[in-house]
Design a protein around this motif. Structure first.
Motif, PDB file in Angstrom:
ATOM      1  N   ALA A 149      11.011 -28.548  -9.777  1.00  0.00           N
ATOM      2  CA  ALA A 149      11.991 -28.792  -8.722  1.00  0.00           C
ATOM      3  C   ALA A 149      11.360 -29.524  -7.544  1.00  0.00           C
ATOM      4  CB  ALA A 149      12.595 -27.469  -8.260  1.00  0.00           C
ATOM      5  N   ALA A 150      10.129 -29.133  -7.194  1.00  0.00           N
ATOM      6  CA  ALA A 150       9.449 -29.796  -6.079  1.00  0.00           C
ATOM      7  C   ALA A 150       9.176 -31.261  -6.395  1.00  0.00           C
ATOM      8  CB  ALA A 150       8.147 -29.070  -5.761  1.00  0.00           C
ATOM      9  N   SER A 151       8.983 -31.571  -7.684  1.00  0.00           N
ATOM     10  CA  SER A 151       8.743 -32.969  -8.051  1.00  0.00           C
ATOM     11  C   SER A 151       9.983 -33.816  -7.798  1.00  0.00           C
ATOM     12  CB  SER A 151       8.332 -33.069  -9.528  1.00  0.00           C
ATOM     13  OG  SER A 151       9.430 -32.846 -10.390  1.00  0.00           O
ATOM     14  N   VAL A 152      11.161 -33.201  -7.898  1.00  0.00           N
ATOM     15  CA  VAL A 152      12.391 -33.913  -7.554  1.00  0.00           C
ATOM     16  C   VAL A 152      12.358 -34.291  -6.074  1.00  0.00           C
ATOM     17  CG1 VAL A 152      14.897 -33.728  -7.371  1.00  0.00           C
ATOM     18  CG2 VAL A 152      13.723 -32.771  -9.360  1.00  0.00           C
ATOM     19  N   ALA A 153      11.951 -33.320  -5.231  1.00  0.00           N
ATOM     20  CA  ALA A 153      11.842 -33.598  -3.801  1.00  0.00           C
ATOM     21  C   ALA A 153      10.801 -34.681  -3.536  1.00  0.00           C
ATOM     22  CB  ALA A 153      11.486 -32.315  -3.052  1.00  0.00           C
ATOM     23  N   ALA A 154       9.678 -34.623  -4.263  1.00  0.00           N
ATOM     24  CA  ALA A 154       8.651 -35.652  -4.110  1.00  0.00           C
ATOM     25  C   ALA A 154       9.180 -37.007  -4.563  1.00  0.00           C
ATOM     26  CB  ALA A 154       7.409 -35.277  -4.916  1.00  0.00           C
ATOM     27  N   GLY A 155       9.994 -37.007  -5.610  1.00  0.00           N
ATOM     28  CA  GLY A 155      10.597 -38.248  -6.074  1.00  0.00           C
ATOM     29  C   GLY A 155      11.514 -38.852  -5.027  1.00  0.00           C
ATOM     30  N   SER A 287      11.416 -10.318  -9.076  1.00  0.00           N
ATOM     31  CA  SER A 287      12.732 -10.008  -9.631  1.00  0.00           C
ATOM     32  C   SER A 287      12.918 -10.763 -10.935  1.00  0.00           C
ATOM     33  CB  SER A 287      13.846 -10.392  -8.649  1.00  0.00           C
ATOM     34  OG  SER A 287      13.699  -9.715  -7.426  1.00  0.00           O
ATOM     35  N   SER A 288      13.846 -10.298 -11.751  1.00  0.00           N
ATOM     36  CA  SER A 288      14.103 -10.971 -13.022  1.00  0.00           C
ATOM     37  C   SER A 288      14.866 -12.266 -12.792  1.00  0.00           C
ATOM     38  CB  SER A 288      14.928 -10.059 -13.937  1.00  0.00           C
ATOM     39  OG  SER A 288      16.250  -9.897 -13.435  1.00  0.00           O
ATOM     40  N   ARG A 289      14.775 -13.177 -13.761  1.00  0.00           N
ATOM     41  CA  ARG A 289      15.501 -14.428 -13.658  1.00  0.00           C
ATOM     42  C   ARG A 289      17.000 -14.193 -13.595  1.00  0.00           C
ATOM     43  NH1 ARG A 289      11.047 -15.419 -16.953  1.00  0.00           N
ATOM     44  NH2 ARG A 289      12.065 -14.741 -18.869  1.00  0.00           N
ATOM     45  N   GLU A 290      17.476 -13.180 -14.310  1.00  0.00           N
ATOM     46  CA  GLU A 290      18.899 -12.872 -14.315  1.00  0.00           C
ATOM     47  C   GLU A 290      19.380 -12.444 -12.935  1.00  0.00           C
ATOM     48  OE1 GLU A 290      16.654 -11.500 -16.285  1.00  0.00           O
ATOM     49  OE2 GLU A 290      17.043 -12.359 -18.261  1.00  0.00           O
ATOM     50  N   GLN A 291      18.623 -11.566 -12.280  1.00  0.00           N
ATOM     51  CA  GLN A 291      18.999 -11.104 -10.947  1.00  0.00           C
ATOM     52  C   GLN A 291      19.000 -12.250  -9.943  1.00  0.00           C
ATOM     53  OE1 GLN A 291      15.958  -8.088 -10.497  1.00  0.00           O
ATOM     54  NE2 GLN A 291      17.404  -6.415 -10.868  1.00  0.00           N
ATOM     55  N   VAL A 292      17.979 -13.082  -9.994  1.00  0.00           N
ATOM     56  CA  VAL A 292      17.876 -14.197  -9.056  1.00  0.00           C
ATOM     57  C   VAL A 292      19.047 -15.163  -9.234  1.00  0.00           C
ATOM     58  CG1 VAL A 292      16.501 -16.207  -8.387  1.00  0.00           C
ATOM     59  CG2 VAL A 292      15.379 -14.018  -8.859  1.00  0.00           C
ATOM     60  N   LEU A 293      19.373 -15.492 -10.489  1.00  0.00           N
ATOM     61  CA  LEU A 293      20.479 -16.415 -10.742  1.00  0.00           C
ATOM     62  C   LEU A 293      21.801 -15.862 -10.228  1.00  0.00           C
ATOM     63  CD1 LEU A 293      19.632 -17.831 -14.292  1.00  0.00           C
ATOM     64  CD2 LEU A 293      19.974 -19.165 -12.192  1.00  0.00           C
ATOM     65  N   LEU A 331      19.502 -24.207  -1.474  1.00  0.00           N
ATOM     66  CA  LEU A 331      20.065 -23.413  -2.565  1.00  0.00           C
ATOM     67  C   LEU A 331      20.029 -24.175  -3.881  1.00  0.00           C
ATOM     68  CD1 LEU A 331      21.611 -20.824  -3.469  1.00  0.00           C
ATOM     69  CD2 LEU A 331      23.727 -22.067  -2.947  1.00  0.00           C
ATOM     70  N   ARG A 332      20.320 -25.469  -3.836  1.00  0.00           N
ATOM     71  CA  ARG A 332      20.327 -26.264  -5.070  1.00  0.00           C
ATOM     72  C   ARG A 332      18.959 -26.240  -5.747  1.00  0.00           C
ATOM     73  NH1 ARG A 332      23.174 -30.313  -1.753  1.00  0.00           N
ATOM     74  NH2 ARG A 332      25.393 -30.074  -2.157  1.00  0.00           N
ATOM     75  N   TYR A 333      17.916 -26.393  -4.969  1.00  0.00           N
ATOM     76  CA  TYR A 333      16.572 -26.384  -5.547  1.00  0.00           C
ATOM     77  C   TYR A 333      16.204 -24.991  -6.060  1.00  0.00           C
ATOM     78  CZ  TYR A 333      15.502 -31.136  -4.038  1.00  0.00           C
ATOM     79  OH  TYR A 333      15.473 -32.507  -3.901  1.00  0.00           O
ATOM     80  N   MET A 334      16.603 -23.966  -5.357  1.00  0.00           N
ATOM     81  CA  MET A 334      16.330 -22.605  -5.822  1.00  0.00           C
ATOM     82  C   MET A 334      17.032 -22.345  -7.148  1.00  0.00           C
ATOM     83  SD  MET A 334      16.553 -20.489  -2.218  1.00  0.00           S
ATOM     84  CE  MET A 334      15.979 -18.937  -2.954  1.00  0.00           C
ATOM     85  N   GLU A 335      18.277 -22.816  -7.273  1.00  0.00           N
ATOM     86  CA  GLU A 335      19.012 -22.659  -8.533  1.00  0.00           C
ATOM     87  C   GLU A 335      18.325 -23.413  -9.656  1.00  0.00           C
ATOM     88  OE1 GLU A 335      23.665 -21.969  -7.419  1.00  0.00           O
ATOM     89  OE2 GLU A 335      22.915 -24.024  -7.340  1.00  0.00           O
ATOM     90  N   MET A 336      17.819 -24.595  -9.354  1.00  0.00           N
ATOM     91  CA  MET A 336      17.127 -25.385 -10.365  1.00  0.00           C
ATOM     92  C   MET A 336      15.913 -24.635 -10.911  1.00  0.00           C
ATOM     93  SD  MET A 336      15.523 -29.226  -9.989  1.00  0.00           S
ATOM     94  CE  MET A 336      16.934 -29.728  -9.006  1.00  0.00           C
TER      95      MET A 336
END
Length: 424
Positions: A149-155, A287-293, A331-336
């Protein structure tokens, strides 16, 4: 000592992963941000500049050739390393050709070269995602996808913002040659790219793997539970595309200047994305991936509802609007990060690039179709109507996500030591 060797090996892996994802982020955003803007500045008609959007097709359709990348070894130097080397060199060649033909070239020539770059970037993405999926341990998926996700920001910052600045001050050719050189630098990390012993052996130099398991699109569909994950990929960000497509227009309608909107959508969004990616990685450690999503999905409902309140003049002025825009970017990057970590945990070890690519393409296709729908909805119903629809869709996506992730958790997918067989 074995412990020290393993530490050095993992550090090398993280450095390689950063280099590979940044390598594909720079040319991607060069194509979709800088080149269209530069062409328009040179006087190219809007309808021709709009044709550049066709270069998004390889990113949506790359699942069609993902099995080929998973089962074919191009060079003796390594399976996915061979693909990455060849595609990165093609990308550099394509950027060099763009620098040579110049912005006054015909749209046919620019589109042809752009398609070469887009196909190279999309194919490299398959190989890189397959490599990451194989190498990342279950507990490292959050960190690994935070890097993605951070590479998207770098892009955005390098391929988009920096390249446009260089084009303005140095000219088209010099700026694109700088981008070509920057795209060459990640190749220096390839000697430290260690691939696990493959589950199938292939003949180097173009030979296809000969094994019991041949990567196929059909294998994805036949694996238990994968249709549920595919459904989640389709529905999870359904509301986000229509909100994102009209966000800049809404900011302009509230009398923000074009420069302010560009700053928010470019550097501001990229910085928020870097922060959000790191925050999501830390969250996934505890936290689990499910909880975070699910928490992120619920947060999206709240943010969209706040946009609706703002459009009804019930929520302050432009200060609150800017805060909402930054929060939504983060939020978009966190979701990614969380969503791609889930995709990797559900991907098989036999065809990691294929499985992950199918899910990522499904998510991107839905996002693009939703973006198109956003314009029509805003035209017919206004911004308040658009935000009402996007909020309702976000609530619907949350319900579907809760159902799918409950089944995912009950099946034990993505748990440490899962069937994905991630290499240590």
């Amino acid at each position: 000592m074995p412990g020290n060797e393993e530490t050095v090996r993992r550090r090398s892996f993280w450095a390689v992963l950063v280099a590979l994802y940044v390598a594909q982020g720079i040319p991607g955003y060069l194509l979709i941000m800088a080149v269209p803007a530069a062409l328009r500045a040179e006087g190219m008609p809007l309808q021709q500049v709009g044709m550049m959007s066709v270069l998004m097709l390889p990113l949506v359709l790359k699942f069609l050739w993902a099995p080929l990348v998973d089962r074919t070894r191009l060079l003796r130097w390594g399976h996915r390393r061979g693909w990455i080397l060849c595609t990165q060199l093609l990308t550099v060649l394509g950027i060099g050709l763009l620098a040579w033909v110049g912005p006054k070239a015909s749209i046919t020539a620019i589109l042809g070269i752009g398609m070469l770059i887009a196909l190279s970037v999309a194919t490299q993405d398959i190989a890189t995602d397959g490599y990451a999926t194989q190498q990342l341990k279950s507990a490292e998926l959050g960190r690994g996808n935070a890097i993605q996700a951070a590479s998207v920001a770098a892009g955005v910052l390098i391929g988009g913002t920096l390249s446009m600045t260089l084009i303005e001050h140095w000219g088209w050719s010099a700026a694109l040659l700088v981008m070509a050189v920057l795209c060459m630098l990640p190749l220096l990390f390839l000697p430290w790219m260690h691939e696990p012993s493959p589950a199938f052996a292939g003949r180097a130099g173009g030979g296809k793997v000969s094994a019991v398991h041949q990567p196929r699109l059909g294998h994805f569909l036949r694996r238990p539970g994968m249709l549920w994950i595919l459904g989640l990929a389709i529905i999870y960000r359904l509301s986000e595309g229509m909100q994102r497509s009209m966000e800049n227009s809404y900011l302009l309608a509230n009398e923000l200047t074009l420069g302010q909107v560009g700053l928010l959508g470019g550097s501001g969004a990229a910085i928020a994305g870097l922060f959000g990616s790191a925050l999501a990685a830390l969250w996934l450690r505890n936290s689990s991936r499910e909880q975070v999503l699910l928490w992120l999905s619920a947060s999206r409902i709240a943010l969209f509802a706040l946009f609706l309140l703002h459009s009804l003049h019930w929520l302050g002025g432009n200060g609150s609007l800017v805060a909402l825009a930054i929060a939504l970017s983060m939020l978009r990057y966190m979701e990614m990060v969380a969503l791609y970590a889930l995709f990797m945990s559900a991907s098989s070890s036999e065809q990691p690039g294929t499985d992950f690519t199918i899910l990522a393409c499904a998510e991107l296709l839905t996002y693009m179709l939703s973006s198109i729908a956003g314009g029509f909805i805003a035209k017919q119903m206004g911004f308040s109507g658009l935000f009402s629809v996007s909020t309702a869709l976000a609530a619907f996506s949350f319900c579907i996500a809760w159902l799918v992730l409950s089944r995912f958790r009950q099946a034990g997918w993505g748990a440490p030591g899962d069937a994905r067989g991630v290499a240590a």
